[in-house]
Design a protein around this motif. Structure first.
Motif, mmCIF file in Angstrom:
data_model
loop_
_atom_site.group_PDB
_atom_site.id
_atom_site.type_symbol
_atom_site.label_atom_id
_atom_site.label_comp_id
_atom_site.label_asym_id
_atom_site.label_seq_id
_atom_site.Cartn_x
_atom_site.Cartn_y
_atom_site.Cartn_z
ATOM 1 N N ASP A 300 36.268 38.502 42.641
ATOM 2 C CA ASP A 300 36.311 38.997 41.260
ATOM 3 C C ASP A 300 34.942 39.545 40.843
ATOM 4 O O ASP A 300 34.849 40.587 40.182
ATOM 5 C CB ASP A 300 36.740 37.888 40.297
ATOM 6 C CG ASP A 300 38.187 37.460 40.515
ATOM 7 O OD1 ASP A 300 38.904 38.152 41.270
ATOM 8 O OD2 ASP A 300 38.600 36.445 39.943
ATOM 9 N N ARG A 320 43.823 41.141 39.676
ATOM 10 C CA ARG A 320 44.224 41.317 41.067
ATOM 11 C C ARG A 320 45.643 41.886 41.157
ATOM 12 O O ARG A 320 46.528 41.453 40.442
ATOM 13 C CB ARG A 320 44.169 39.980 41.807
ATOM 14 C CG ARG A 320 42.762 39.415 41.914
ATOM 15 C CD ARG A 320 42.732 38.170 42.775
ATOM 16 N NE ARG A 320 41.378 37.633 42.878
ATOM 17 C CZ ARG A 320 41.013 36.683 43.730
ATOM 18 N NH1 ARG A 320 41.920 36.175 44.560
ATOM 19 N NH2 ARG A 320 39.770 36.252 43.760
ATOM 20 N N MET A 338 41.148 43.602 48.564
ATOM 21 C CA MET A 338 41.881 43.165 47.383
ATOM 22 C C MET A 338 41.784 44.290 46.352
ATOM 23 O O MET A 338 40.682 44.733 46.009
ATOM 24 C CB MET A 338 41.278 41.879 46.819
ATOM 25 C CG MET A 338 41.857 41.487 45.458
ATOM 26 S SD MET A 338 43.630 41.143 45.510
ATOM 27 C CE MET A 338 43.623 39.528 46.292
ATOM 28 N N TYR A 340 42.260 45.750 42.613
ATOM 29 C CA TYR A 340 42.261 45.329 41.215
ATOM 30 C C TYR A 340 42.740 46.477 40.338
ATOM 31 O O TYR A 340 42.496 47.655 40.640
ATOM 32 C CB TYR A 340 40.855 44.922 40.776
ATOM 33 C CG TYR A 340 40.388 43.607 41.360
ATOM 34 C CD1 TYR A 340 40.391 42.443 40.585
ATOM 35 C CD2 TYR A 340 39.941 43.530 42.672
ATOM 36 C CE1 TYR A 340 39.967 41.231 41.119
ATOM 37 C CE2 TYR A 340 39.512 42.322 43.216
ATOM 38 C CZ TYR A 340 39.528 41.181 42.430
ATOM 39 O OH TYR A 340 39.106 39.989 42.955
#
Length: 389
Positions: A300, A320, A338, A340
């Motif tokens: 994050d 996410r 990942m 976002y």
């Protein structure tokens, strides 16, 4: 259907080319050369008159589609680099991947590769080694060196003569001054040089020299790296006596990429923010902002940091969305991203290109340019998601 041949060429001595390579270079319809002018010296020596086309890191993304169409039409191509085997720290991966995707046969001939003679004559263990190639110039370089410092395998690097001294100084910082090393220069040429010793000894030698030619650096592995001990009850490998898990083999890189969206009730009017990449791979192509996670930060935090570094945008909430881990999605190596998603109003954020981004621009989500990596598929999936929101 044509065929693509990957042809290694000499790294210095022009006699270091196979008879088969010469024959194929004469027989194919076209030769793709990283630097046609440089390659013409080799081709002239062996009376090879096949037509040359430039194929290098600055045009490969623009030309690969047309080349694939010619291959489909039945033309045979040979790919060569300035020296050594194409696609090893040189262009080649992209066209090979596209050929295989289109069921076009690819054949790579054996031949010259600079790191093999450098590794063998270094005198360092070569039963197991790790090829790093060129280190990143800036972003992520220190993190990478920290990781490599714990590898027990012999390490193989390529380096420019202009950065050799600086790189050796960084090796001392991260690997220690006593680690054994061999720096090979001008391999197979008249002035070939192989300098062996500790890192600090080799650094002192090159500090007094004007360095020329291509450089291969072989570095002794970390003999003190924690050994893996199998723990049957847990089914994992741990390092006894140390509080953290230690893995002595290459690991995947973790990335965070961000889709910043100006949503509209009409999908065709929805916009997404893209950056034009400043560096390879996919230099000058558009992509989602993002980058590698640093040691000591969460995913994050990586997303927030990368968004700010590349677009100058902060104080935006991102959530996410999905993980992408297809093998081969990044030519630099095994990466897992990942993704976002954040929603903003265009007039409330001031996007400005920075760091690895050459440009930053809002695009209509249905009218996108050609995208780097697998970002076209990612945005396709995002479109399905936002329609449901």
């Amino acid at each position: 259907m044509g065929k693509l041949y990957i042809i290694p060429t000499p790294i210095g001595n022009l006699e270091d080319i196979t008879l088969r390579a010469i024959r194929i270079l004469k027989e194919v319809d076209y030769i793709l050369a990283e630097n046609p002018r440089a390659s013409s010296v080799l081709l002239k020596k062996y009376d090879i008159e096949t037509k040359l086309f430039p194929y290098h890191q600055h045009n490969e993304h623009k030309t690969v589609k047309g080349l694939v169409e010619k291959l489909k039409a039945g033309f045979d191509f040979a790919l060569i680099s300035d020296a050594g085997t194409p696609a090893i720290s040189d262009p080649g991966f992209l066209i090979v991947r596209e050929c295989l995707t289109n069921n076009i046969e690819v054949e790579c001939l054996p031949g010259a590769t600079a790191f093999v003679p450098a590794l063998v004559n270094s005198g360092l263990p070569n039963a197991r080694f790790f090829f790093e190639g060129f280190l990143l110039h800036k972003k992520g370089r220190q993190t990478r060196l920290k990781i490599l410092a714990d590898y027990e395998q012999t390490l193989v690097f390529y380096e420019s003569p202009y950065r050799l001294v600086k790189t050796l100084e960084q090796f001392i910082e991260y690997f220690g001054e006593d680690r054994k090393i061999c720096v090979s220069r001008e391999l197979t040429k008249i002035h070939e040089e192989n300098i062996r010793g500790s890192i600090v000894e080799v650094l002192e030698y090159f500090k007094t020299k004007t360095v020329k030619g291509e450089i291969v650096i072989i570095v002794e592995g970390n003999e003190k790296a924690p050994k893996l001990v199998e723990t049957p009850n847990l089914g994992v490998s741990t390092n006894l006596g140390v509080s953290t898990y230690t893995y002595n083999y290459p690991m995947s890189a973790i990335c965070a990429d961000i889709a910043l969206i100006v949503k509209n009730s009409i999908l065709s009017k929805t916009k997404i923010l893209l950056i034009k990449r400043k560096n390879d791979p996919f230099k000058d192509m558009w992509a989602l902002p993002g980058g590698f996670m640093d040691i000591g930060e969460t995913l994050d935090n990586t997303a927030i940091r990368e968004l700010k570094e590349e677009t100058s945008i902060d104080n935006v909430i991102v959530n996410r969305f999905k993980i992408y881990d297809t093998i081969g999605r990044d030519p630099r190596g095994r990466t897992i991203s990942m993704i976002y998603i954040g929603f903003v109003k265009e007039n409330e954020v001031n996007a400005k290109a920075n760091d690895d981004a050459k440009e930053v621009k809002w695009f209509l989500i249905n009218k996108l340019p050609k995208l780097a990596f697998d970002h076209a598929q990612i945005i396709k999936d995002i479109k399905k998601e936002i329609v449901c929101l």
